[in-house]
Design a protein around this motif. Structure first.
Motif, short mmCIF file in Angstrom:
data_model
loop_
_atom_site.label_atom_id
_atom_site.label_comp_id
_atom_site.label_asym_id
_atom_site.label_seq_id
_atom_site.Cartn_x
_atom_site.Cartn_y
_atom_site.Cartn_z
N ILE A 56 8.99 -11.41 -8.37
CA ILE A 56 9.77 -10.60 -9.31
C ILE A 56 11.22 -10.56 -8.87
CG2 ILE A 56 7.86 -9.11 -10.07
CD1 ILE A 56 8.82 -7.04 -8.04
N TYR A 57 12.10 -10.17 -9.79
CA TYR A 57 13.50 -9.90 -9.47
C TYR A 57 13.84 -8.50 -9.94
CZ TYR A 57 14.52 -10.68 -14.42
OH TYR A 57 14.54 -10.59 -15.80
N LYS A 58 14.84 -7.90 -9.33
CA LYS A 58 15.25 -6.55 -9.68
C LYS A 58 16.73 -6.38 -9.35
CE LYS A 58 15.51 -2.05 -10.19
NZ LYS A 58 15.54 -1.44 -11.52
N CYS A 59 17.53 -5.90 -10.31
CA CYS A 59 18.92 -5.57 -10.05
C CYS A 59 19.05 -4.06 -9.92
CB CYS A 59 19.83 -6.08 -11.17
SG CYS A 59 21.56 -5.58 -10.93
N PHE A 60 19.60 -3.60 -8.80
CA PHE A 60 19.77 -2.18 -8.58
C PHE A 60 21.04 -1.66 -9.25
CE2 PHE A 60 17.01 -3.48 -5.11
CZ PHE A 60 16.02 -2.52 -5.18
N GLY A 61 21.78 -2.55 -9.91
CA GLY A 61 22.98 -2.11 -10.62
C GLY A 61 22.71 -1.85 -12.08
N CYS A 62 22.23 -2.89 -12.81
CA CYS A 62 22.03 -2.75 -14.26
C CYS A 62 20.59 -2.51 -14.64
CB CYS A 62 22.56 -3.98 -14.99
SG CYS A 62 21.58 -5.48 -14.73
N GLY A 63 19.66 -2.62 -13.67
CA GLY A 63 18.26 -2.35 -13.97
C GLY A 63 17.47 -3.54 -14.46
N ALA A 64 18.11 -4.70 -14.59
CA ALA A 64 17.37 -5.89 -15.04
C ALA A 64 16.24 -6.19 -14.07
CB ALA A 64 18.32 -7.09 -15.11
N ALA A 65 15.06 -6.52 -14.61
CA ALA A 65 13.90 -6.77 -13.76
C ALA A 65 12.87 -7.59 -14.52
CB ALA A 65 13.28 -5.44 -13.30
N GLY A 66 12.03 -8.29 -13.78
CA GLY A 66 10.97 -9.05 -14.43
C GLY A 66 10.46 -10.18 -13.55
N ASP A 67 9.74 -11.11 -14.20
CA ASP A 67 9.16 -12.26 -13.51
C ASP A 67 9.94 -13.51 -13.91
OD1 ASP A 67 8.47 -12.67 -16.12
OD2 ASP A 67 6.30 -12.60 -15.81
N GLU A 566 8.86 -0.21 -14.92
CA GLU A 566 8.78 0.87 -13.94
C GLU A 566 8.07 0.39 -12.67
OE1 GLU A 566 9.33 4.93 -12.62
OE2 GLU A 566 10.30 3.51 -13.96
N ALA A 567 7.02 -0.42 -12.82
CA ALA A 567 6.29 -0.92 -11.65
C ALA A 567 7.19 -1.79 -10.77
CB ALA A 567 5.06 -1.71 -12.09
N ILE A 568 7.99 -2.64 -11.40
CA ILE A 568 8.91 -3.49 -10.64
C ILE A 568 9.90 -2.62 -9.88
CG2 ILE A 568 10.76 -5.18 -10.84
CD1 ILE A 568 9.17 -6.44 -13.15
N ASP A 569 10.40 -1.56 -10.54
CA ASP A 569 11.30 -0.63 -9.85
C ASP A 569 10.64 -0.04 -8.61
OD1 ASP A 569 13.33 -0.96 -11.60
OD2 ASP A 569 13.04 0.90 -12.70
N LEU A 570 9.39 0.35 -8.75
CA LEU A 570 8.71 1.09 -7.68
C LEU A 570 8.21 0.20 -6.54
CD1 LEU A 570 6.71 3.70 -9.80
CD2 LEU A 570 8.96 3.92 -8.76
N VAL A 571 8.10 -1.10 -6.76
CA VAL A 571 7.65 -1.97 -5.67
C VAL A 571 8.81 -2.69 -4.99
CG1 VAL A 571 5.44 -2.37 -6.81
CG2 VAL A 571 7.27 -4.05 -7.09
N THR A 572 10.03 -2.57 -5.57
CA THR A 572 11.18 -3.27 -5.01
C THR A 572 11.95 -2.36 -4.08
OG1 THR A 572 11.37 -4.54 -7.08
CG2 THR A 572 13.23 -4.62 -5.57
N THR A 573 12.15 -2.82 -2.86
CA THR A 573 12.89 -2.06 -1.85
C THR A 573 14.30 -2.59 -1.76
OG1 THR A 573 10.85 -1.76 -0.59
CG2 THR A 573 12.92 -1.32 0.56
#
Length: 658
Positions: A56-67, A566-573
């Motif tokens: 997965i990827y996750k941006c902590f700035g704009c919130g973009a996330a996914g596979d 939400e799941a991607i947010d919660l598993v990404t450190t």
């Protein structure tokens, strides 16, 4: 046609998130993960995180996330099916399709149709170049005169469009493509007043296909081949595709698909003006080069380069007047935080002619020795033009200071102020004062932005988050469809419960007792307030009642986009502990797994404490409203019960209650 489910699973299983994202963004390894500046919004400090373990990827700035599929959809602005086809092609997976109904066929995505017909046109132009007498005698001979070999020609998929009025259109119509889609792709121009007649946009020209970052043909550039002055008098030398649903020239750089890997490796991008400059340098072994296709450099093009490197060297071959005009436009590059250098060539030479004149190694050496940083180059050029005229010199100072203050890095600004003060023999503090005046004016003209960043509140990310907001936000931004009250302490504790369950549900706290078992037992009778978390908790309860525990991947790949996001947010450190703490300094830092029982126990207590406080607040409000003595006594009794519960929880948490 629709891709069948088995093929979809094969594609998702084969796609590697690091490889897919790495095709578009320069990733840097940090611990077990990778980081980069986010390609979906403008930022200077990397907040984009790629997790290869979770895919997965996750941006902590704009919130973009996914596979990987979601990334391709967002980065190229394409649909789900088209993203799957791109990944299938990348990983050489044969697509098994299911036939659609007539109604579904009619609703087929227009963008996909445009890509298909553009690819057909590319193949048509290549075939015309290689197999027809006209193409070989005119187009192929031209490319050979320029010194382009077969390997280079195939790499850039060069072609030729015949002189006939509608050769491409007739070939496309015969294959079943409509005149309407040919027109929308910019390949066909209908004749005014005619329902069916028209002509090809490109005729008697060599063709340079323009590719997206992903390698799809999205447009064409074409050079006229007619040599007689009468024929050339009313036609431009170079002709480009018009703007279409898949081609926006301000966002595209010619050669970016062929150059992106070389740009990452060399950590510098050479920017030239023409198609042939790009092709010629590639053939000479200098592959980290792109062209702006004859347009003025735009912010979107600058940010596209910035995905792969912060270093840009512009190879300029114009005259002095054109160079001065170009210098004014390069402040945009500085504003985006890129490091800009300039290289000019001897009179009458351009990158194409000069590399053929002196050879690859000498050309590389020339670039190294001739490159000057943009500020120094601009100062030298404008001073030479100003001569000894004091008024013109003063104007030069104003213009150069105006460029320096565009640089976002304060340390770089200070270095350039010092350097320019020495070059112009003026007081450094005076330059700094002038720069501060300009910075204050910029802030006054941008009252709605934060920290003076981003003049527009345009939406840049896939989740439509304003740039001015994301660069100053401290917490991860959730997708806008997820209604989470982040400031509500009770909801935050609900979120923490869900985070622990999604990440560690199957971990055993003690033999035969999993975290899921423990938390669901402690949360018996508890109903979460936040709807999304309530739904996820219900999923855990229903699964556990069947003897199952949902794994992390179940939620990360959930079909519901709200749950998935939400799941991607919660598993990404966001921050990872360096291995050097243990390996180098022998300092042991306990992980979440080491203290999982305490984390779960404490959070559940705090959650119950929050619910208890809400109940007490509700009783207080009722006490203020009632005037009945019996009801008042009952409410006071209930209040004292909750107060005792509060004391019990505080005692367990080690808190002090007044």
């Amino acid at each position: 046609m629709r891709i069948n489910p088995e093929t979809v699973e094969r594609i998702k299983h084969a796609a590697d998130i690091v490889e897919v994202v790495g095709d578009y963004v320069a990733l840097k390894k940090r611990g077990a993960n990778y980081t980069a500046c986010c390609p979906f919004h403008n930022e200077k400090t990397p907040s984009f995180n790629v997790n290869p373990a979770r895919q997965i990827y996750k941006c902590f700035g704009c919130g973009a996330a996914g596979d990987p599929v979601k990334f391709v959809m967002d980065i190229d602005g394409i649909g789900y099916g088209e993203a799957l086809r791109y990944l299938a092609q990348k990983y050489s997976i044969e697509i098994q399709e299911e036939r659609l109904t007539d109604e579904q066929e009619q609703r087929q995505n227009e963008r996909e149709s445009l890509f298909i017909v553009l690819n057909f046109a590319k193949n048509f132009f290549e075939d015309q170049l290689l197999t027809t007498e006209e193409g070989q005698s005119i187009g192929l001979s031209y490319f050979r005169e320029r010194g382009f070999n077969d390997t280079t020609r195939k790499k850039f998929e060069l072609g030729y469009s015949p002189e006939a009025w509608d050769a491409l259109a007739q070939a496309a119509l015969a294959k079943g493509y409509s005149a309407e889609i040919l027109e929308k792709a910019g390949l066909f121009i209908p004749r005014e007043g005619s329902a069916t007649g028209g002509y090809d946009r490109f005729r008697s020209r060599v063709i340079f296909p323009i590719h997206s970052v992903a390698g799809k043909v999205i447009a064409f550039g074409a050079r006229i081949m007619k040599t007689d002055s009468a024929a050339k008098g009313h036609q431009p030398k170079y002709l480009n595709s018009p703007e279409t649903a898949v081609y926006h020239k301000s966002e595209v750089l010619y050669g970016i698909f062929q150059a992106k890997n070389a740009i990452r490796q060399a950590d510098v991008c050479y920017l030239v003006e023409g198609y042939t400059d790009v092709v010629s340098l590639h053939q000479a072994g200098i592959e980290n080069v792109v062209a702006s296709s004859g347009t003025s450099l735009t912010v979107e093009q600058i940010r596209l380069i910035g995905r792969f490197t912060p270093n840009v060297t512009i190879l300029y071959d114009g005259d002095a007047a054109g160079l001065k005009a170009a210098l004014r436009g390069l402040d945009l590059v500085l504003e985006e935080g890129l490091n800009v250098s300039i290289v000019t060539f001897p009179p009458g030479e351009d990158p194409d002619s000069y590399v053929r004149l002196i050879g690859t190694e000498a050309f590389k050496d020339y670039l190294r020795k001739s490159a000057r940083d943009f500020i120094t180059f601009k100062t030298t050029t404008l001073l030479a033009d100003a001569g000894e005229d004091p008024f013109r010199k003063a104007a030069v100072i104003g213009e150069v200071v105006g460029s320096i203050v565009r640089i976002p890095d304060a340390i770089q600004r200070q270095i350039f102020f010092h350097k320019i003060a020495e070059m112009m023999r003026v007081d450094e503090q005076m330059l700094i004062s002038e720069g501060n005046k300009l910075l204050r004016k910029q802030k006054e003209t941008r009252p709605n932005t934060q920290s003076g960043k981003n003049e527009k509140s345009e939406l840049n990310g896939p989740n439509d988050v304003a740039v001015g907001e994301v660069e100053n936000r401290q917490e991860p931004v959730l997708a806008p469809t997820v209604k989470v009250l982040q400031r509500d302490p009770v909801v935050q504790h609900e979120q923490e419960c869900i985070r622990l369950l999604i990440n560690f549900a199957s971990f055993e706290l003690e033999p035969t007792v999993s975290l899921c078992h423990y938390m669901l037992s402690e949360l018996t009778g508890v109903e979460f307030r936040q709807p999304l978390y309530k739904h996820v908790l219900t999923v855990f309860r229903e699964s556990f009642s069947r003897g199952e525990i949902p794994e992390t991947d179940y939620f990360v790949n959930h079909p519901d986009p709200d749950i998935r996001s939400e799941a991607i947010d919660l598993v990404t450190t966001r921050h990872l502990l360096s291995d050097q703490w243990k390996d180098k300094y022998e300092i042991f830092v306990p992980t979440e797994l080491d203290k999982l029982h305490d984390l779960a126990f404490t959070n559940i207590l705090r959650l119950k404490k929050g619910y208890n406080e809400l109940a007490m607040q509700e009783i207080r409000e009722q006490l203020q409203k009632t005037k009945d003595e019996a009801e008042t006594n009952l409410l006071l009794h209930q209040f004292m019960t909750h107060k005792n519960i509060e004391k019990e929880i505080a005692n367990l948490l080690g808190s002090v209650i007044s």
